[in-house]
Design a protein around this motif. Structure first.
Motif, PDB file in Angstrom:
ATOM      1  N   ASP A   1       0.813  -1.390  -0.166  1.00 33.73           N
ATOM      2  CA  ASP A   1       0.461   0.337   0.095  1.00 33.73           C
ATOM      3  C   ASP A   1       1.054   1.492   0.280  1.00 33.73           C
ATOM      4  O   ASP A   1       0.112   2.011  -0.967  1.00 33.73           O
ATOM      5  CB  ASP A   1      -0.662   0.163   1.378  1.00 33.73           C
ATOM      6  CG  ASP A   1      -2.100   1.124   1.291  1.00 33.73           C
ATOM      7  OD1 ASP A   1      -2.696   1.040   0.488  1.00 33.73           O
ATOM      8  OD2 ASP A   1      -1.281   1.864   1.450  1.00 33.73           O
ATOM      9  N   GLN A   2       1.828   1.153   0.643  1.00 35.49           N
ATOM     10  CA  GLN A   2       2.602   2.524   0.761  1.00 35.49           C
ATOM     11  C   GLN A   2       3.768   2.261  -0.270  1.00 35.49           C
ATOM     12  O   GLN A   2       3.935   3.719  -0.964  1.00 35.49           O
ATOM     13  CB  GLN A   2       3.550   2.627   1.746  1.00 35.49           C
ATOM     14  CG  GLN A   2       3.184   2.464   3.216  1.00 35.49           C
ATOM     15  CD  GLN A   2       4.168   2.447   4.408  1.00 35.49           C
ATOM     16  OE1 GLN A   2       5.430   1.529   4.498  1.00 35.49           O
ATOM     17  NE2 GLN A   2       3.420   2.062   5.862  1.00 35.49           N
ATOM     18  N   GLU A   3       3.679   1.033  -0.702  1.00 32.34           N
ATOM     19  CA  GLU A   3       4.567   1.734  -2.320  1.00 32.34           C
ATOM     20  C   GLU A   3       4.308   2.118  -3.291  1.00 32.34           C
ATOM     21  O   GLU A   3       4.099   2.982  -4.199  1.00 32.34           O
ATOM     22  CB  GLU A   3       5.539   0.177  -2.468  1.00 32.34           C
ATOM     23  CG  GLU A   3       6.660   0.241  -1.778  1.00 32.34           C
ATOM     24  CD  GLU A   3       8.085  -1.302  -1.744  1.00 32.34           C
ATOM     25  OE1 GLU A   3       6.830  -1.746  -2.360  1.00 32.34           O
ATOM     26  OE2 GLU A   3       8.884  -1.300  -1.001  1.00 32.34           O
ATOM     27  N   SER A   4       2.648   1.622  -3.089  1.00 38.11           N
ATOM     28  CA  SER A   4       1.995   2.369  -4.353  1.00 38.11           C
ATOM     29  C   SER A   4       1.745   3.291  -4.532  1.00 38.11           C
ATOM     30  O   SER A   4       1.787   3.606  -5.237  1.00 38.11           O
ATOM     31  CB  SER A   4       0.171   1.688  -3.897  1.00 38.11           C
ATOM     32  OG  SER A   4       0.533  -0.133  -4.774  1.00 38.11           O
ATOM     33  N   CYS A   5       1.349   3.687  -3.339  1.00 36.55           N
ATOM     34  CA  CYS A   5       1.313   5.328  -2.857  1.00 36.55           C
ATOM     35  C   CYS A   5       3.045   6.176  -3.459  1.00 36.55           C
ATOM     36  O   CYS A   5       2.731   7.266  -3.196  1.00 36.55           O
ATOM     37  CB  CYS A   5       0.775   5.948  -1.386  1.00 36.55           C
ATOM     38  SG  CYS A   5      -1.049   5.156  -1.291  1.00 36.55           S
ATOM     39  N   ASN A   6       3.907   5.632  -3.029  1.00 32.82           N
ATOM     40  CA  ASN A   6       5.346   6.845  -3.350  1.00 32.82           C
ATOM     41  C   ASN A   6       4.979   6.167  -4.848  1.00 32.82           C
ATOM     42  O   ASN A   6       6.830   6.651  -4.504  1.00 32.82           O
ATOM     43  CB  ASN A   6       5.321   6.256  -2.064  1.00 32.82           C
ATOM     44  CG  ASN A   6       5.880   6.169  -0.595  1.00 32.82           C
ATOM     45  OD1 ASN A   6       5.535   7.353  -0.788  1.00 32.82           O
ATOM     46  ND2 ASN A   6       5.896   5.770   0.209  1.00 32.82           N
ATOM     47  N   HIS A   7       5.028   5.764  -5.297  1.00 36.23           N
ATOM     48  CA  HIS A   7       4.489   5.961  -7.001  1.00 36.23           C
ATOM     49  C   HIS A   7       5.362   4.614  -7.240  1.00 36.23           C
ATOM     50  O   HIS A   7       5.842   4.588  -8.171  1.00 36.23           O
ATOM     51  CB  HIS A   7       5.600   6.763  -7.259  1.00 36.23           C
ATOM     52  CG  HIS A   7       4.013   7.698  -7.050  1.00 36.23           C
ATOM     53  ND1 HIS A   7       2.939   8.502  -8.328  1.00 36.23           N
ATOM     54  CD2 HIS A   7       3.586   8.849  -5.953  1.00 36.23           C
ATOM     55  CE1 HIS A   7       2.421   9.541  -8.128  1.00 36.23           C
ATOM     56  NE2 HIS A   7       3.023  10.008  -6.441  1.00 36.23           N
ATOM     57  N   GLN A   8       5.486   2.970  -6.590  1.00 27.89           N
ATOM     58  CA  GLN A   8       7.149   2.651  -6.740  1.00 27.89           C
ATOM     59  C   GLN A   8       6.820   1.567  -8.316  1.00 27.89           C
ATOM     60  O   GLN A   8       7.311   1.646  -9.006  1.00 27.89           O
ATOM     61  CB  GLN A   8       6.946   1.891  -5.756  1.00 27.89           C
ATOM     62  CG  GLN A   8       8.046   0.208  -5.715  1.00 27.89           C
ATOM     63  CD  GLN A   8       9.322   0.512  -6.087  1.00 27.89           C
ATOM     64  OE1 GLN A   8       9.748   1.456  -5.362  1.00 27.89           O
ATOM     65  NE2 GLN A   8      10.520   0.298  -6.236  1.00 27.89           N
ATOM     66  N   PHE A   9       5.313   1.830  -8.294  1.00 32.37           N
ATOM     67  CA  PHE A   9       4.701   1.203  -9.845  1.00 32.37           C
ATOM     68  C   PHE A   9       4.606   0.994 -10.780  1.00 32.37           C
ATOM     69  O   PHE A   9       4.924   0.678 -11.105  1.00 32.37           O
ATOM     70  CB  PHE A   9       3.627  -0.351  -9.014  1.00 32.37           C
ATOM     71  CG  PHE A   9       3.581  -0.868  -7.502  1.00 32.37           C
ATOM     72  CD1 PHE A   9       5.361  -2.063  -8.234  1.00 32.37           C
ATOM     73  CD2 PHE A   9       3.205  -0.875  -6.612  1.00 32.37           C
ATOM     74  CE1 PHE A   9       4.917  -2.574  -6.768  1.00 32.37           C
ATOM     75  CE2 PHE A   9       3.324  -1.333  -5.657  1.00 32.37           C
ATOM     76  CZ  PHE A   9       4.284  -2.086  -5.429  1.00 32.37           C
ATOM     77  N   ASP A  10       4.317   3.004 -10.659  1.00 32.83           N
ATOM     78  CA  ASP A  10       4.485   3.202 -12.033  1.00 32.83           C
ATOM     79  C   ASP A  10       5.231   4.037 -12.225  1.00 32.83           C
ATOM     80  O   ASP A  10       6.043   4.826 -13.638  1.00 32.83           O
ATOM     81  CB  ASP A  10       3.317   4.813 -11.796  1.00 32.83           C
ATOM     82  CG  ASP A  10       2.616   5.481 -10.864  1.00 32.83           C
ATOM     83  OD1 ASP A  10       3.467   5.293  -9.736  1.00 32.83           O
ATOM     84  OD2 ASP A  10       2.359   6.873 -10.447  1.00 32.83           O
ATOM     85  N   ASP A  11       6.483   4.308 -11.346  1.00 32.87           N
ATOM     86  CA  ASP A  11       7.497   5.230 -11.504  1.00 32.87           C
ATOM     87  C   ASP A  11       8.674   4.476 -11.942  1.00 32.87           C
ATOM     88  O   ASP A  11       9.488   4.179 -12.671  1.00 32.87           O
ATOM     89  CB  ASP A  11       8.456   5.615 -10.646  1.00 32.87           C
ATOM     90  CG  ASP A  11       7.581   6.970 -10.006  1.00 32.87           C
ATOM     91  OD1 ASP A  11       7.155   7.379 -11.041  1.00 32.87           O
ATOM     92  OD2 ASP A  11       7.914   7.334  -8.904  1.00 32.87           O
TER      93      ASP A  11
END
Length: 182
Positions: A121-131
Protein backbone atom coordinates in the motif's frame (compact mmCIF):
# COMPACT_ATOMS: atom_id res chain seq x y z
CA UNK A 1 -5.31 -8.68 -34.28
CA UNK A 2 -1.53 -8.69 -34.95
CA UNK A 3 0.30 -11.96 -35.24
CA UNK A 4 2.97 -12.54 -32.65
CA UNK A 5 6.32 -13.77 -33.84
CA UNK A 6 9.76 -13.96 -32.25
CA UNK A 7 10.41 -10.28 -32.99
CA UNK A 8 7.34 -8.74 -31.36
CA UNK A 9 6.57 -11.44 -28.78
CA UNK A 10 6.42 -10.19 -25.23
CA UNK A 11 9.22 -11.67 -23.19
CA UNK A 12 8.67 -13.22 -19.79
CA UNK A 13 10.30 -11.08 -17.11
CA UNK A 14 10.81 -14.17 -14.96
CA UNK A 15 13.54 -15.28 -17.41
CA UNK A 16 15.61 -12.33 -16.17
CA UNK A 17 14.78 -12.69 -12.47
CA UNK A 18 15.47 -16.43 -12.50
CA UNK A 19 19.14 -15.54 -13.06
CA UNK A 20 19.33 -14.04 -9.56
CA UNK A 21 20.54 -16.77 -7.16
CA UNK A 22 17.97 -18.12 -4.73
CA UNK A 23 18.23 -16.59 -1.30
CA UNK A 24 18.91 -13.04 -2.47
CA UNK A 25 16.21 -10.94 -0.88
CA UNK A 26 17.55 -7.38 -1.26
CA UNK A 27 17.46 -5.35 -4.46
CA UNK A 28 20.96 -4.00 -3.83
CA UNK A 29 22.25 -7.60 -3.94
CA UNK A 30 20.14 -8.56 -6.98
CA UNK A 31 21.11 -5.57 -9.14
CA UNK A 32 24.50 -6.93 -10.33
CA UNK A 33 22.90 -10.17 -11.54
CA UNK A 34 20.08 -8.37 -13.35
CA UNK A 35 22.49 -5.89 -14.94
CA UNK A 36 24.67 -8.78 -16.14
CA UNK A 37 21.67 -10.67 -17.56
CA UNK A 38 20.57 -7.57 -19.47
CA UNK A 39 24.13 -6.74 -20.58
CA UNK A 40 24.09 -3.37 -18.81
CA UNK A 41 27.01 -1.66 -17.10
CA UNK A 42 26.53 -0.58 -13.48
CA UNK A 43 26.61 3.12 -12.71
CA UNK A 44 30.12 4.28 -11.92
CA UNK A 45 31.68 5.64 -8.74
CA UNK A 46 31.12 9.21 -9.92
CA UNK A 47 27.41 8.74 -9.29
CA UNK A 48 27.95 9.20 -5.56
CA UNK A 49 27.08 6.98 -2.63
CA UNK A 50 26.20 3.34 -3.16
CA UNK A 51 22.46 3.68 -2.46
CA UNK A 52 22.24 6.42 -5.09
CA UNK A 53 24.07 4.22 -7.61
CA UNK A 54 21.71 1.32 -6.87
CA UNK A 55 18.71 3.61 -7.43
CA UNK A 56 20.14 4.71 -10.78
CA UNK A 57 20.78 1.07 -11.75
CA UNK A 58 17.23 0.06 -10.75
CA UNK A 59 15.74 2.84 -12.89
CA UNK A 60 17.99 1.77 -15.78
CA UNK A 61 16.87 -1.86 -15.34
CA UNK A 62 13.20 -0.86 -15.30
CA UNK A 63 13.56 1.23 -18.46
CA UNK A 64 15.53 -1.50 -20.24
CA UNK A 65 12.99 -4.19 -19.37
CA UNK A 66 10.24 -2.00 -20.81
CA UNK A 67 12.21 -1.14 -23.95
CA UNK A 68 13.03 -4.79 -24.58
CA UNK A 69 9.44 -5.96 -24.27
CA UNK A 70 9.51 -7.71 -20.92
CA UNK A 71 5.85 -7.31 -20.14
CA UNK A 72 3.84 -10.12 -18.67
CA UNK A 73 0.47 -8.56 -18.05
CA UNK A 74 -2.06 -8.48 -20.82
CA UNK A 75 -5.15 -7.31 -19.01
CA UNK A 76 -8.17 -9.43 -19.74
CA UNK A 77 -10.78 -7.62 -17.69
CA UNK A 78 -12.18 -4.59 -19.44
CA UNK A 79 -13.41 -2.99 -16.23
CA UNK A 80 -11.45 -3.72 -13.06
CA UNK A 81 -12.11 -0.74 -10.75
CA UNK A 82 -9.87 -2.05 -7.97
CA UNK A 83 -7.09 -3.04 -10.41
CA UNK A 84 -7.14 -6.46 -8.77
CA UNK A 85 -5.70 -8.15 -11.86
CA UNK A 86 -2.73 -5.77 -11.93
CA UNK A 87 -2.19 -6.10 -8.17
CA UNK A 88 -2.25 -9.89 -8.35
CA UNK A 89 0.30 -9.86 -11.17
CA UNK A 90 2.67 -7.56 -9.23
CA UNK A 91 2.19 -9.53 -5.99
CA UNK A 92 2.99 -12.75 -7.85
CA UNK A 93 6.37 -11.29 -8.82
CA UNK A 94 6.97 -9.90 -5.31
CA UNK A 95 6.31 -13.30 -3.73
CA UNK A 96 8.52 -15.16 -6.22
CA UNK A 97 11.31 -12.57 -6.19
CA UNK A 98 11.41 -10.88 -2.74
CA UNK A 99 14.12 -8.42 -3.83
CA UNK A 100 11.44 -6.68 -5.93
CA UNK A 101 9.87 -5.35 -2.74
CA UNK A 102 12.78 -2.88 -2.56
CA UNK A 103 12.08 -2.88 1.18
CA UNK A 104 14.05 -4.66 3.90
CA UNK A 105 11.00 -5.48 6.05
CA UNK A 106 8.80 -6.83 3.26
CA UNK A 107 11.58 -8.83 1.63
CA UNK A 108 12.81 -10.55 4.79
CA UNK A 109 12.16 -14.26 5.28
CA UNK A 110 8.99 -14.73 7.33
CA UNK A 111 7.51 -11.25 6.77
CA UNK A 112 3.82 -11.44 7.58
CA UNK A 113 1.12 -11.02 4.96
CA UNK A 114 -0.13 -8.00 6.92
CA UNK A 115 3.31 -6.33 6.94
CA UNK A 116 3.69 -6.95 3.23
CA UNK A 117 0.19 -5.66 2.50
CA UNK A 118 0.90 -2.43 4.38
CA UNK A 119 4.19 -1.97 2.54
CA UNK A 120 2.53 -2.72 -0.82
CA UNK A 121 0.00 0.00 0.00
CA UNK A 122 2.78 2.44 0.93
CA UNK A 123 4.87 1.61 -2.14
CA UNK A 124 1.82 2.10 -4.36
CA UNK A 125 1.20 5.53 -2.86
CA UNK A 126 4.91 6.39 -3.19
CA UNK A 127 4.74 5.68 -6.94
CA UNK A 128 6.90 2.53 -6.81
CA UNK A 129 4.81 0.70 -9.41
CA UNK A 130 4.17 3.58 -11.78
CA UNK A 131 7.69 5.05 -11.55
CA UNK A 132 9.35 1.66 -12.17
CA UNK A 133 6.74 -0.31 -14.13
CA UNK A 134 9.33 -2.25 -16.10
CA UNK A 135 10.49 -4.00 -12.91
CA UNK A 136 7.04 -5.50 -12.56
CA UNK A 137 6.27 -6.27 -16.19
CA UNK A 138 3.49 -3.69 -16.39
CA UNK A 139 2.96 -0.49 -18.33
CA UNK A 140 3.12 2.94 -16.74
CA UNK A 141 -0.64 3.25 -17.22
CA UNK A 142 -1.18 -0.04 -15.37
CA UNK A 143 1.08 1.27 -12.59
CA UNK A 144 -0.98 4.45 -12.42
CA UNK A 145 -4.22 2.45 -12.31
CA UNK A 146 -2.84 0.41 -9.42
CA UNK A 147 -1.81 3.53 -7.49
CA UNK A 148 -5.17 5.15 -8.19
CA UNK A 149 -7.06 2.15 -6.83
CA UNK A 150 -4.96 2.10 -3.65
CA UNK A 151 -5.38 5.85 -3.15
CA UNK A 152 -9.07 6.03 -4.05
CA UNK A 153 -11.24 7.97 -1.64
CA UNK A 154 -14.25 5.79 -2.46
CA UNK A 155 -14.36 2.45 -0.65
CA UNK A 156 -16.10 0.68 -3.53
CA UNK A 157 -13.12 1.48 -5.83
CA UNK A 158 -10.39 1.11 -3.22
CA UNK A 159 -7.97 -1.79 -3.10
CA UNK A 160 -7.63 -2.00 0.68
CA UNK A 161 -4.78 -3.41 2.74
CA UNK A 162 -7.13 -6.29 3.56
CA UNK A 163 -7.71 -6.97 -0.15
CA UNK A 164 -3.96 -6.87 -0.72
CA UNK A 165 -3.32 -9.15 2.24
CA UNK A 166 -5.79 -11.69 0.80
CA UNK A 167 -4.08 -11.53 -2.61
CA UNK A 168 -0.67 -12.06 -0.99
CA UNK A 169 -2.00 -15.06 0.94
CA UNK A 170 -3.55 -16.50 -2.24
CA UNK A 171 -0.38 -16.06 -4.31
CA UNK A 172 1.83 -17.51 -1.55
CA UNK A 173 -0.41 -20.58 -1.43
CA UNK A 174 -0.25 -20.98 -5.22
CA UNK A 175 3.56 -20.68 -5.21
CA UNK A 176 3.82 -23.16 -2.33
CA UNK A 177 1.66 -25.69 -4.23
CA UNK A 178 3.75 -25.19 -7.38
CA UNK A 179 6.98 -25.76 -5.45
CA UNK A 180 5.60 -28.90 -3.80
CA UNK A 181 4.55 -30.38 -7.14
CA UNK A 182 8.03 -29.96 -8.63
Amino acid sequence: MPEFDAKNRKKDIREVYDQVPEGIRLMSEAVPYILAELGLAPSDESEGIESHRVAIDVKNISNTLTERGYGNLEQTEEYDPKSTEIAKHVINLLVRYPFLWCDRIASKEGASDKEQAEIFDQESCNHQFDDLPGLYGITDIQGQLLRRSVQSFHDYDRLTAGDIENLIREVKQTVKEENESQ
